[in-house]
Write a protein that holds these residues in place. Structure first.
Motif, mmCIF file in Angstrom:
data_model
loop_
_atom_site.group_PDB
_atom_site.id
_atom_site.type_symbol
_atom_site.label_atom_id
_atom_site.label_comp_id
_atom_site.label_asym_id
_atom_site.label_seq_id
_atom_site.Cartn_x
_atom_site.Cartn_y
_atom_site.Cartn_z
ATOM 1 N N UNK A 171 0.832 -1.202 0.000
ATOM 2 C CA UNK A 171 0.000 0.000 0.000
ATOM 3 C C UNK A 171 0.870 1.257 0.000
ATOM 4 N N UNK A 172 0.547 2.176 -0.906
ATOM 5 C CA UNK A 172 1.241 3.463 -0.944
ATOM 6 C C UNK A 172 0.240 4.502 -0.455
ATOM 7 N N UNK A 173 0.500 5.092 0.692
ATOM 8 C CA UNK A 173 -0.455 6.037 1.281
ATOM 9 C C UNK A 173 -0.529 7.327 0.453
ATOM 10 N N UNK A 174 -1.684 7.591 -0.124
ATOM 11 C CA UNK A 174 -1.847 8.730 -1.033
ATOM 12 C C UNK A 174 -3.194 9.409 -0.758
ATOM 13 N N UNK A 175 -3.235 10.736 -0.710
ATOM 14 C CA UNK A 175 -4.542 11.400 -0.596
ATOM 15 C C UNK A 175 -5.407 11.041 -1.806
ATOM 16 N N UNK A 176 -6.674 10.751 -1.552
ATOM 17 C CA UNK A 176 -7.544 10.262 -2.618
ATOM 18 C C UNK A 176 -7.580 11.201 -3.820
ATOM 19 N N UNK A 177 -7.595 12.505 -3.553
ATOM 20 C CA UNK A 177 -7.711 13.441 -4.663
ATOM 21 C C UNK A 177 -6.469 13.445 -5.537
ATOM 22 N N UNK A 178 -5.379 12.869 -5.056
ATOM 23 C CA UNK A 178 -4.159 12.846 -5.871
ATOM 24 C C UNK A 178 -3.918 11.501 -6.543
ATOM 25 N N UNK A 179 -4.814 10.541 -6.285
ATOM 26 C CA UNK A 179 -4.595 9.209 -6.858
ATOM 27 C C UNK A 179 -4.584 9.183 -8.392
ATOM 28 N N UNK A 180 -5.422 9.986 -9.095
ATOM 29 C CA UNK A 180 -5.370 9.908 -10.567
ATOM 30 C C UNK A 180 -3.975 10.204 -11.104
ATOM 31 N N UNK A 181 -3.327 11.243 -10.563
ATOM 32 C CA UNK A 181 -1.978 11.586 -11.013
ATOM 33 C C UNK A 181 -1.023 10.432 -10.749
ATOM 34 N N UNK A 182 -1.181 9.807 -9.579
ATOM 35 C CA UNK A 182 -0.272 8.730 -9.202
ATOM 36 C C UNK A 182 -0.431 7.547 -10.152
ATOM 37 N N UNK A 183 -1.678 7.217 -10.499
ATOM 38 C CA UNK A 183 -1.887 6.108 -11.428
ATOM 39 C C UNK A 183 -1.289 6.441 -12.786
ATOM 40 N N UNK A 184 -1.396 7.717 -13.164
ATOM 41 C CA UNK A 184 -0.893 8.119 -14.478
ATOM 42 C C UNK A 184 0.623 7.977 -14.577
ATOM 43 N N UNK A 185 1.322 8.184 -13.479
ATOM 44 C CA UNK A 185 2.780 8.055 -13.528
ATOM 45 C C UNK A 185 3.196 6.613 -13.788
ATOM 46 N N UNK A 186 2.292 5.641 -13.504
ATOM 47 C CA UNK A 186 2.635 4.247 -13.731
ATOM 48 C C UNK A 186 3.442 3.635 -12.602
ATOM 49 N N UNK A 187 3.635 4.382 -11.513
ATOM 50 C CA UNK A 187 4.410 3.845 -10.396
ATOM 51 C C UNK A 187 3.626 2.836 -9.567
ATOM 52 N N UNK A 188 2.308 2.871 -9.692
ATOM 53 C CA UNK A 188 1.500 1.909 -8.944
ATOM 54 C C UNK A 188 0.657 1.103 -9.930
ATOM 55 N N UNK A 189 0.246 -0.097 -9.490
ATOM 56 C CA UNK A 189 -0.554 -0.946 -10.370
ATOM 57 C C UNK A 189 -2.016 -0.554 -10.331
ATOM 58 N N UNK A 190 -2.459 -0.032 -9.192
ATOM 59 C CA UNK A 190 -3.877 0.327 -9.051
ATOM 60 C C UNK A 190 -4.030 1.409 -8.004
#
Lengths: 487, 354
Positions: free
Chosen positions: B182-201
């Motif tokens: 689990x990578x702790x991320x604020x929900x509103x920032x999750x789209x950016x995080x998924x876009x970077x490809x650093x996480x699977x979901x």
């Protein structure tokens, strides 16, 4: 020495036309020219990156959209104006065609009642709504009606116009502009209208066809497929204009009110920092006692990042503007104290000696000698520190309840609407730049003996009105330009 | 506290300006100066000094964005209740509630427990909706289902509702929390995080999950709250003190809520409702439409059924019990909580009896 060097160079005739002279100021025309270039270069670079077609793949900009049943592949809702990679766009079209085929089959086998009537009606209204770009393109519908009519009437109007147009198209009474609708979609409209006209020949919200109808196949235009973080300059200008004039596609963004909020936080935070900081700094700069008492801690404090205190500030000041202002204050204050104290120490010691010889001491010395002597440099320091206050703004506005321009930057950035983000960032930049130039201009009026007439072009704009204002206040006009009056 | 500091600031300001403006004539200038300063302060801190209305924190979950309708239409004023809705990020709103700066906050039944165990207890007086698909586990291109997440990174807000949903997704696929990272991320920032490809979901709710689906090519929802209806109820959670001292006001607010529900259920209001709601979260109205389906807004009668005590997920008691179990099992907090103190059906029951 250097003078001599240039003198010899000038004699040999090589120097006059040189742009790259070491340590010699450029002529006014040249510095103005370079200033313009310094703004143009990044702009040109941006234009190149955004418009150069060979840098990016081809995308489709959706003009006519639809909702695909296949939620696995097309889970998001696409609206007119969205872009899609070419391959995916064709899959999108294919998916909608398949949906239509399925509907046709289920219709003939008599099981078309898979959706509840309400859901079907909502979907049918959405189909009419999605037809809006075609209507607008053909001048059949005016989106500006929204400002005159209420929301409900506006949509009522839109639905009936779309319905009527579908009727005309199916009867062949109306020819659309070439390129605004494919033959395939025209045929679908014909079939749909035939179904709908069985119930009513005009739009009636209480009596709308309540079974699924055929979807229009998405249409789009090819365009350079830029990544979302790189909108083209013309898009940014367009969106900026819409947003600031209050006619944004995302509802009223209330940009000016938010701009006011941001300005209030910066200026009030800065003002408070001055109120606390300047007296302390003046004392510290004058008396070594206060210097040792205050400065070591200020030096330590400035290394603690101000945003680290954000949760504390919320706990103390609540949710409104006060914690944000406090953040700007604690971000600016230590720098202010150190900088101004240092400036104060630079006051010519002979002035202080003279003052003391004439009997000034304590508060009198500060008021009559130190402050007047330090004022021009203090003004300059504060001008630089105002820039610091601006850098804290964005972080300050994010804590607790998001506010001001940052709220727009943050929310729109997260939705990948970068064409809405950049105009706001530019606004902050422009505001900072103009304020700075304005203050530089005023400096020329307030302390004409300090600069020797060297101010930027933008700053000059503010000099004349400033002089007039000063004249109105004090009843005399300072001579402008280069001064050698005060020794 | 803030007021005391304000007083000091004011006095200090007054002193400085008096000295600077006219050192000789302190007394004459005192009144004038203090009046100027007071005016200035009033402008800058406007709202701080007036009588405090009830403060409710609300965030971008579609069930709570619905409050916007009453705000825009002025229904609270009509109902005769002074209430200020404060728009915040979900996590920030719970923090502000925990810091005692809000009288109520919109949160899920599970997160109310977490906030209660770690910061400040609350009482849910109103169930807005249950999540019916808007909370999703969105996976990138190469992930076909939940099982494929084994050994991969998932970005989500630790300890809160996305965490709960992810655990549920893992459990129903026979997996454990330790199977993913689990990578702790604020929900509103999750789209950016998924876009970077650093996480699977990522795990997020609408409109954040929608932004991810749209912006990340090939992404899809591999698990959603629709697969576990009743796991997540969305509530209005009030401080026990405020509920006790201002119950009449809270009843009025609940009444307004059911006015909103009636409005939303009326087909003829669809377009206007979408405009208001979409404008709050800054998406286009047509993009907002599917959110209404993914959040099942409960009518008064339906809410009444949910308030009935039962063990299954169709009751808020059963659902909260499940959340409590998850939270203890995964060490979000140590001991099970007394759920009954977190739930108060009396206001809803009162409205039903009317």
């Amino acid at each position: 020495m250097r003078r001599l060097f240039y003198l010899t160079k000038a004699v040999s005739g090589k120097i006059d036309s040189g742009w790259f002279r070491v340590g010699v100021p450029l002529s006014e025309a040249r510095s103005t020219f370079l200033m313009v270039i310094s703004f143009l270069l990044p702009l040109l670079l941006w234009c190149f990156a955004a418009y150069a077609p060979f840098l990016w793949k081809v995308d489709y900009r959706i003009n006519l959209t639809a909702v695909a049943e296949d939620k696995e592949l097309f889970a998001a809702t696409y609206v007119a104006g969205d872009t899609m990679e070419a391959g995916r766009f064709r899959k999108f079209q294919k998916s909608i065609r398949e949906d239509n085929n399925r509907l046709e089959k289920s219709g003939t086998s008599g099981i078309s009642e898979t959706k509840s009537p309400r859901v079907a009606r909502a979907a049918n209204k959405k189909l009419l709504r999605d037809f809006e770009p075609v209507l607008v393109k053909n001048g059949l519908f005016d989106q500006r009606l929204k400002q005159r009519l209420g929301t409900k009437d506006y949509y009522q109007q839109l639905y009936s116009t779309a319905y009527e147009t579908w009727g005309k198209l199916s009867r062949g009474d109306l020819k659309l502009k070439p390129g605004s609708l494919t033959r395939e979609n025209l045929e679908i409209i014909g079939r749909n209208y035939k179904l709908m006209a069985e119930i009513s020949s005009y739009y009636d919200s209480n009596n709308l066809f309540s079974k699924p109808i055929y979807k229009l196949i998405p249409e789009g235009t090819k365009q350079v497929g830029r990544p979302s973080y790189l909108p083209a300059p013309h898009e940014v200008v367009e969106k900026g204009w819409e947003n600031f004039s209050g006619s944004s596609e995302l509802g009223n963004l209330e940009l000016w009110r938010k701009y006011g909020e941001s300005l209030r936080i910066v200026f009030f935070g800065f003002f408070m920092a001055c109120v606390f900081g300047v007296p302390i700094a003046l004392m510290a700069g004058t008396f070594p006692f206060f210097s040792r008492l205050v400065e070591p801690f200020a030096d330590f404090f400035r290394y603690m990042p101000a945003p680290a205190f954000s949760t504390v500030l919320i706990a103390v000041f609540g949710l409104a503007e006060s914690p944000k202002i406090a953040l700007v204050v604690i971000g600016t204050l230590p720098h202010l104290i150190l900088m101004v104290a240092n400036t104060t120490r630079m006051v010519d010691s002979s002035l202080i000696d003279a003052g003391q010889t004439l009997g000034a001491k304590g508060g009198n010395l500060i008021r009559k000698v130190v402050i007047p002597a330090v004022l021009p440099n203090l003004y300059n320091d504060l001008r630089i520190l105002l820039g610091w206050a601006w850098t804290w703004l964005v972080i300050a506005e994010l804590i607790g309840m998001k506010s001001g321009l940052t709220e727009i930057i943050d929310t729109q950035g997260r939705r990948f609407h970068f064409d809405h983000v950049y105009p706001v960032i530019f606004l902050i930049g422009i505001t900072g730049f103009v304020t700075d130039q304005m203050l530089a201009g005023f400096r020329e009026i307030l302390f004409p003996w300090t600069s020797g007439g060297k101010v930027g072009v933008v700053a000059k704009v503010f000099i004349l009105p400033g002089r007039i204002a000063k004249w109105l206040v004090s009843g005399r006009i300072e001579p402008g330009g280069k001064k050698e009056l005060v020794s | 506290m803030a007021h005391a500091m304000l007083g000091w600031v004011l006095r200090f300001l007054e002193f400085i300006i008096r000295e600077a403006v006219n050192p000789g004539s302190i007394k004459e200038n005192m009144k004038k100066t203090s009046r100027i300063i007071a005016g200035l302060m009033a402008v800058c801190f406007s709202g701080m000094a007036t009588a405090e209305p009830l403060k409710v924190g609300y965030s971008d979950w579609p069930g709570w964005v619905a409050w916007e309708i009453a705000i825009k239409k002025g229904w609270f004023k009509e109902a005769g209740v002074e209430v200020e809705f404060v728009w915040m990020d979900y996590l920030a709103s719970m923090e502000a509630y925990g810091a005692g700066k809000l009288d109520a906050v919109c949160m899920t039944n599970g997160d109310a427990l977490v906030t209660g165990a770690t910061a400040k207890p609350s009482v849910a007086i109103l169930i807005n909706d249950y999540s019916n698909g808007n909370d999703m586990l969105v996976a990138g291109k190469d992930i076909a289902d939940v099982k494929a997440l084994k050994g991969k990174k998932v970005a989500l807000e630790e300890g809160f509702v996305p965490h709960l949903l992810t655990l549920k997704a893992l459990e129903s696929n026979g997996m454990k929390e330790s199977d993913i990272e689990i990578v702790n991320t604020p929900t509103s920032e999750t789209p950016q995080v998924l876009k970077t490809g650093d996480v699977a979901a990522i795990c997020a709710w609408q409109p954040n999950s929608g932004a991810a689906l749209k912006e990340v090519p090939g992404s899809k929802a591999i698990f959603s709250s629709k697969d576990a209806p009743g796991l997540i109820y969305d509530c209005l959670a009030v401080t026990p003190e405020s509920l006790e001292s201002k119950k009449a006001d809270w009843v009025k607010i609940a009444t307004v809520w059911y006015k909103i529900v009636d409005y939303l259920k009326d087909e003829g209001n669809q377009e206007e409702a979408l405009e208001i709601l979409a404008a709050r979260v800054k998406v286009k109205p047509d993009e907002y439409e599917p959110f209404l389906e993914g959040t099942y807004i409960l009518t008064l009668e339906e809410a009444g059924k949910v308030w009935e005590k039962a063990d299954g997920l169709e009751s808020i008691y059963g659902s909260t019990k499940v959340s409590d179990g998850f939270n203890v099992k995964y060490k979000v907090y140590e001991k099970p909580l007394d759920i009954d103190t977190y739930l108060d059906p009396s206001i809803t029951m009162g409205l039903m009896a009317e």
